[in-house]
Enzyme design. Structure first.
Site, PDB file in Angstrom:
ATOM      1  N   THR A   1      17.934  31.957   3.608  1.00 30.31           N
ATOM      2  CA  THR A   1      17.559  30.552   3.780  1.00 30.31           C
ATOM      3  C   THR A   1      18.802  29.801   4.255  1.00 30.31           C
ATOM      4  OG1 THR A   1      15.828  30.553   2.118  1.00 30.31           O
ATOM      5  CG2 THR A   1      16.978  28.465   2.420  1.00 30.31           C
TER       6      THR A   1
ATOM      7  N   ARG B   1       1.776  30.015  -0.528  1.00 29.28           N
ATOM      8  CA  ARG B   1       2.894  29.670  -1.425  1.00 29.28           C
ATOM      9  C   ARG B   1       3.937  28.785  -0.715  1.00 29.28           C
ATOM     10  NH1 ARG B   1       8.739  30.571  -1.346  1.00 29.28           N
ATOM     11  NH2 ARG B   1       9.424  30.594  -3.497  1.00 29.28           N
ATOM     12  N   VAL B   2       4.394  27.759  -1.394  1.00 31.95           N
ATOM     13  CA  VAL B   2       5.457  26.885  -0.882  1.00 31.95           C
ATOM     14  C   VAL B   2       6.629  26.956  -1.856  1.00 31.95           C
ATOM     15  CG1 VAL B   2       6.071  24.533  -0.181  1.00 31.95           C
ATOM     16  CG2 VAL B   2       3.700  25.314   0.047  1.00 31.95           C
ATOM     17  N   GLY B   3       7.825  27.148  -1.338  1.00 29.98           N
ATOM     18  CA  GLY B   3       9.018  27.198  -2.185  1.00 29.98           C
ATOM     19  C   GLY B   3       9.654  25.822  -2.347  1.00 29.98           C
ATOM     20  N   ASP B   4      10.874  25.821  -2.809  1.00 26.71           N
ATOM     21  CA  ASP B   4      11.579  24.563  -3.069  1.00 26.71           C
ATOM     22  C   ASP B   4      12.139  23.904  -1.808  1.00 26.71           C
ATOM     23  OD1 ASP B   4      13.317  26.857  -2.920  1.00 26.71           O
ATOM     24  OD2 ASP B   4      14.965  25.534  -3.487  1.00 26.71           O
TER      25      ASP B   4
ATOM     26  N   THR C   1      19.304  27.120  -2.322  1.00 26.44           N
ATOM     27  CA  THR C   1      18.734  28.408  -1.946  1.00 26.44           C
ATOM     28  C   THR C   1      18.588  29.252  -3.199  1.00 26.44           C
ATOM     29  OG1 THR C   1      19.057  30.453  -0.710  1.00 26.44           O
ATOM     30  CG2 THR C   1      21.058  29.239  -1.301  1.00 26.44           C
ATOM     31  N   GLY C   2      17.484  29.964  -3.298  1.00 30.40           N
ATOM     32  CA  GLY C   2      17.277  30.790  -4.482  1.00 30.40           C
ATOM     33  C   GLY C   2      15.800  30.964  -4.746  1.00 30.40           C
TER      34      GLY C   2
ATOM     35  N   GLY D   1      12.671  29.897  -5.461  1.00 31.57           N
ATOM     36  CA  GLY D   1      12.205  28.526  -5.327  1.00 31.57           C
ATOM     37  C   GLY D   1      11.415  27.988  -6.504  1.00 31.57           C
TER      38      GLY D   1
HETATM   39  N1  ASP Z   1      14.413  28.995  -1.859  1.00 31.10           N
HETATM   40  C1  ASP Z   1      13.625  29.743  -0.910  1.00 31.10           C
HETATM   41  C2  ASP Z   1      12.192  29.782  -1.374  1.00 31.10           C
HETATM   42  O1  ASP Z   1      11.963  29.939  -2.552  1.00 31.10           O
HETATM   43  C3  ASP Z   1      14.108  31.144  -0.710  1.00 31.10           C
HETATM   44  C4  ASP Z   1      15.603  31.347  -0.580  1.00 31.10           C
HETATM   45  O2  ASP Z   1      16.372  30.422  -0.731  1.00 31.10           O
HETATM   46  O3  ASP Z   1      16.029  32.487  -0.312  1.00 31.10           O
HETATM   47  O4  ASP Z   1      11.316  29.707  -0.551  1.00 31.10           O
END
Ligand code: ASP
Length: 322
Positions: A188, A216-219, A239-240, A242
């Site tokens: 990301t 699905r929607v992340g952060d 990033t992480g 989500g």
């Molecule tokens: N944060 C992103 C998500 O959950 C993924 C990532 O940062 O690697 O969609």
């Protein structure tokens, strides 16, 4: 995985405050030196430096933090090393679905999009949602209709597909581990910046998690979770994993702590990433404060990242101990 947040902060004495600064990330995760050849490390560092230089040039030329964030992110979206734009991860159904957000710290105007499959540079769509629509967040086909109306470049979905990400999806399916990949496929991208007028901005762009399903929607595109900017406090791109970042309201929480508790970028980010860790999540954030201070905090073994400012700092790093 380490639970203690690792942090580095550049803080300067009052008279040395940079006129402008920028920090970028290319994803956090379980990267380790023994799993990455020197050559691959150099490739990532070169890619990060190119994006950092593009953002820094905008700021050095007197441009805005929004333009700097956008310039850095476009380069990372176009680079197949990262999980954004070309080179994004695949959904369970084998599609690349992109999420992005951008925010202007001057008035907290923001734009975001989720689930697009044809927009070449999702960060440009997010910016257009912010500037050209009365809304903050558009999704899927509707977002693409809007993109077309705004003459934002669309491409054939095959443009985004890379063999490396396809292999990661096949591995995930073969392992039958769960709904999606909890071992982040890092990549990301995001940027935060302060311009010479003291205005700050944040942006994030991603393909999300390998094997994601059900829309699905992340952060990343959620204002306040993965992206936030407020001139009164800070700019954050996360990033992480989500789901945990949404539950902790990470980006807004860091800004709120800085504004109401008077914490530094590093202290606030440490506290919030520790909360993410307590919930069971991992990842990292980049933070910029209006005084030009930038901070990187992560509870993973690494995060692709870089920072530059008007005092001459220009550096990129991968592992948490760098
Ligand atoms: N944060 C992103 C998500 O959950 C993924 C990532 O940062 O690697 O969609």
């Amino acid at each position: 995985m380490a639970n203690v947040a690792n942090a580095q902060e550049v803080t300067m004495a009052e008279n040395e405050k940079p006129r402008w600064s920028i920090a970028i990330h290319g994803g956090a995760g379980t990267m380790s030196r023994d799993r990455m050849t020197d050559e691959i490390q150099e490739e990532y560092k070169a890619a990060l430096q190119t994006a950092l230089d593009a953002g820094a040039k905008v700021l050095a030329d007197g441009g805005t933090s929004l333009d700097a964030v956008q310039a850095a992110i476009i380069i990372l979206e176009d680079d197949p090393h990262f999980n954004a734009g070309r080179g994004a991860v695949f959904t369970y159904k084998g599609v690349n679905e992109h999420d992005a957000a951008i925010m202007d710290g001057r008035d907290r105007s923001a734009g975001a999009s989720t689930g697009t499959t044809q927009v070449k540079n999702p960060i440009l769509l997010a910016r257009s949602v912010m500037v050209d629509s009365p809304h903050v967040f558009l999704s899927r086909q509707g977002a693409e209709v809007f993109a077309r109306e705004q003459n934002i470049e669309l491409v054939d979905p095959d443009y985004f597909a890379t063999p490396r990400r396809w292999k990661q999806l096949e591995e995930l399916k073969a392992k039958k581990l769960g709904w999606f990949d909890v071992d982040l496929k890092y990549g990301t991208v995001g940027a935060v910046a302060v311009d010479s007028d003291g205005n700050i901005a944040a942006g994030t762009s991603t393909g999300g998690l390998t094997g994601k399903r059900w829309g699905r929607v992340g952060d990343s595109p959620i204002i306040g979770a993965g992206t936030y900017a407020d001139n009164r406090a800070c700019a954050v791109s996360a990033t992480g994993a989500g789901e945990y970042f949404i539950r902790a309201g990470v980006a807004h929480e860091i800004c709120a702590r800085m504004r109401m508790l008077g914490e530094s970028a590093e202290v606030a980010a440490q506290a919030v990433i520790a909360e993410v860790g307590e919930l069971g999540g991992s990842g990292g954030v980049i933070v910029a404060a209006p005084d030009g201070t930038t901070a990187f905090v992560m509870n993973t073994p690494g995060m692709y990242r870089g920072r530059a400012d008007s005092s001459g700092v220009s550096e990129v790093a991968i592992f948490d101990d760098e």
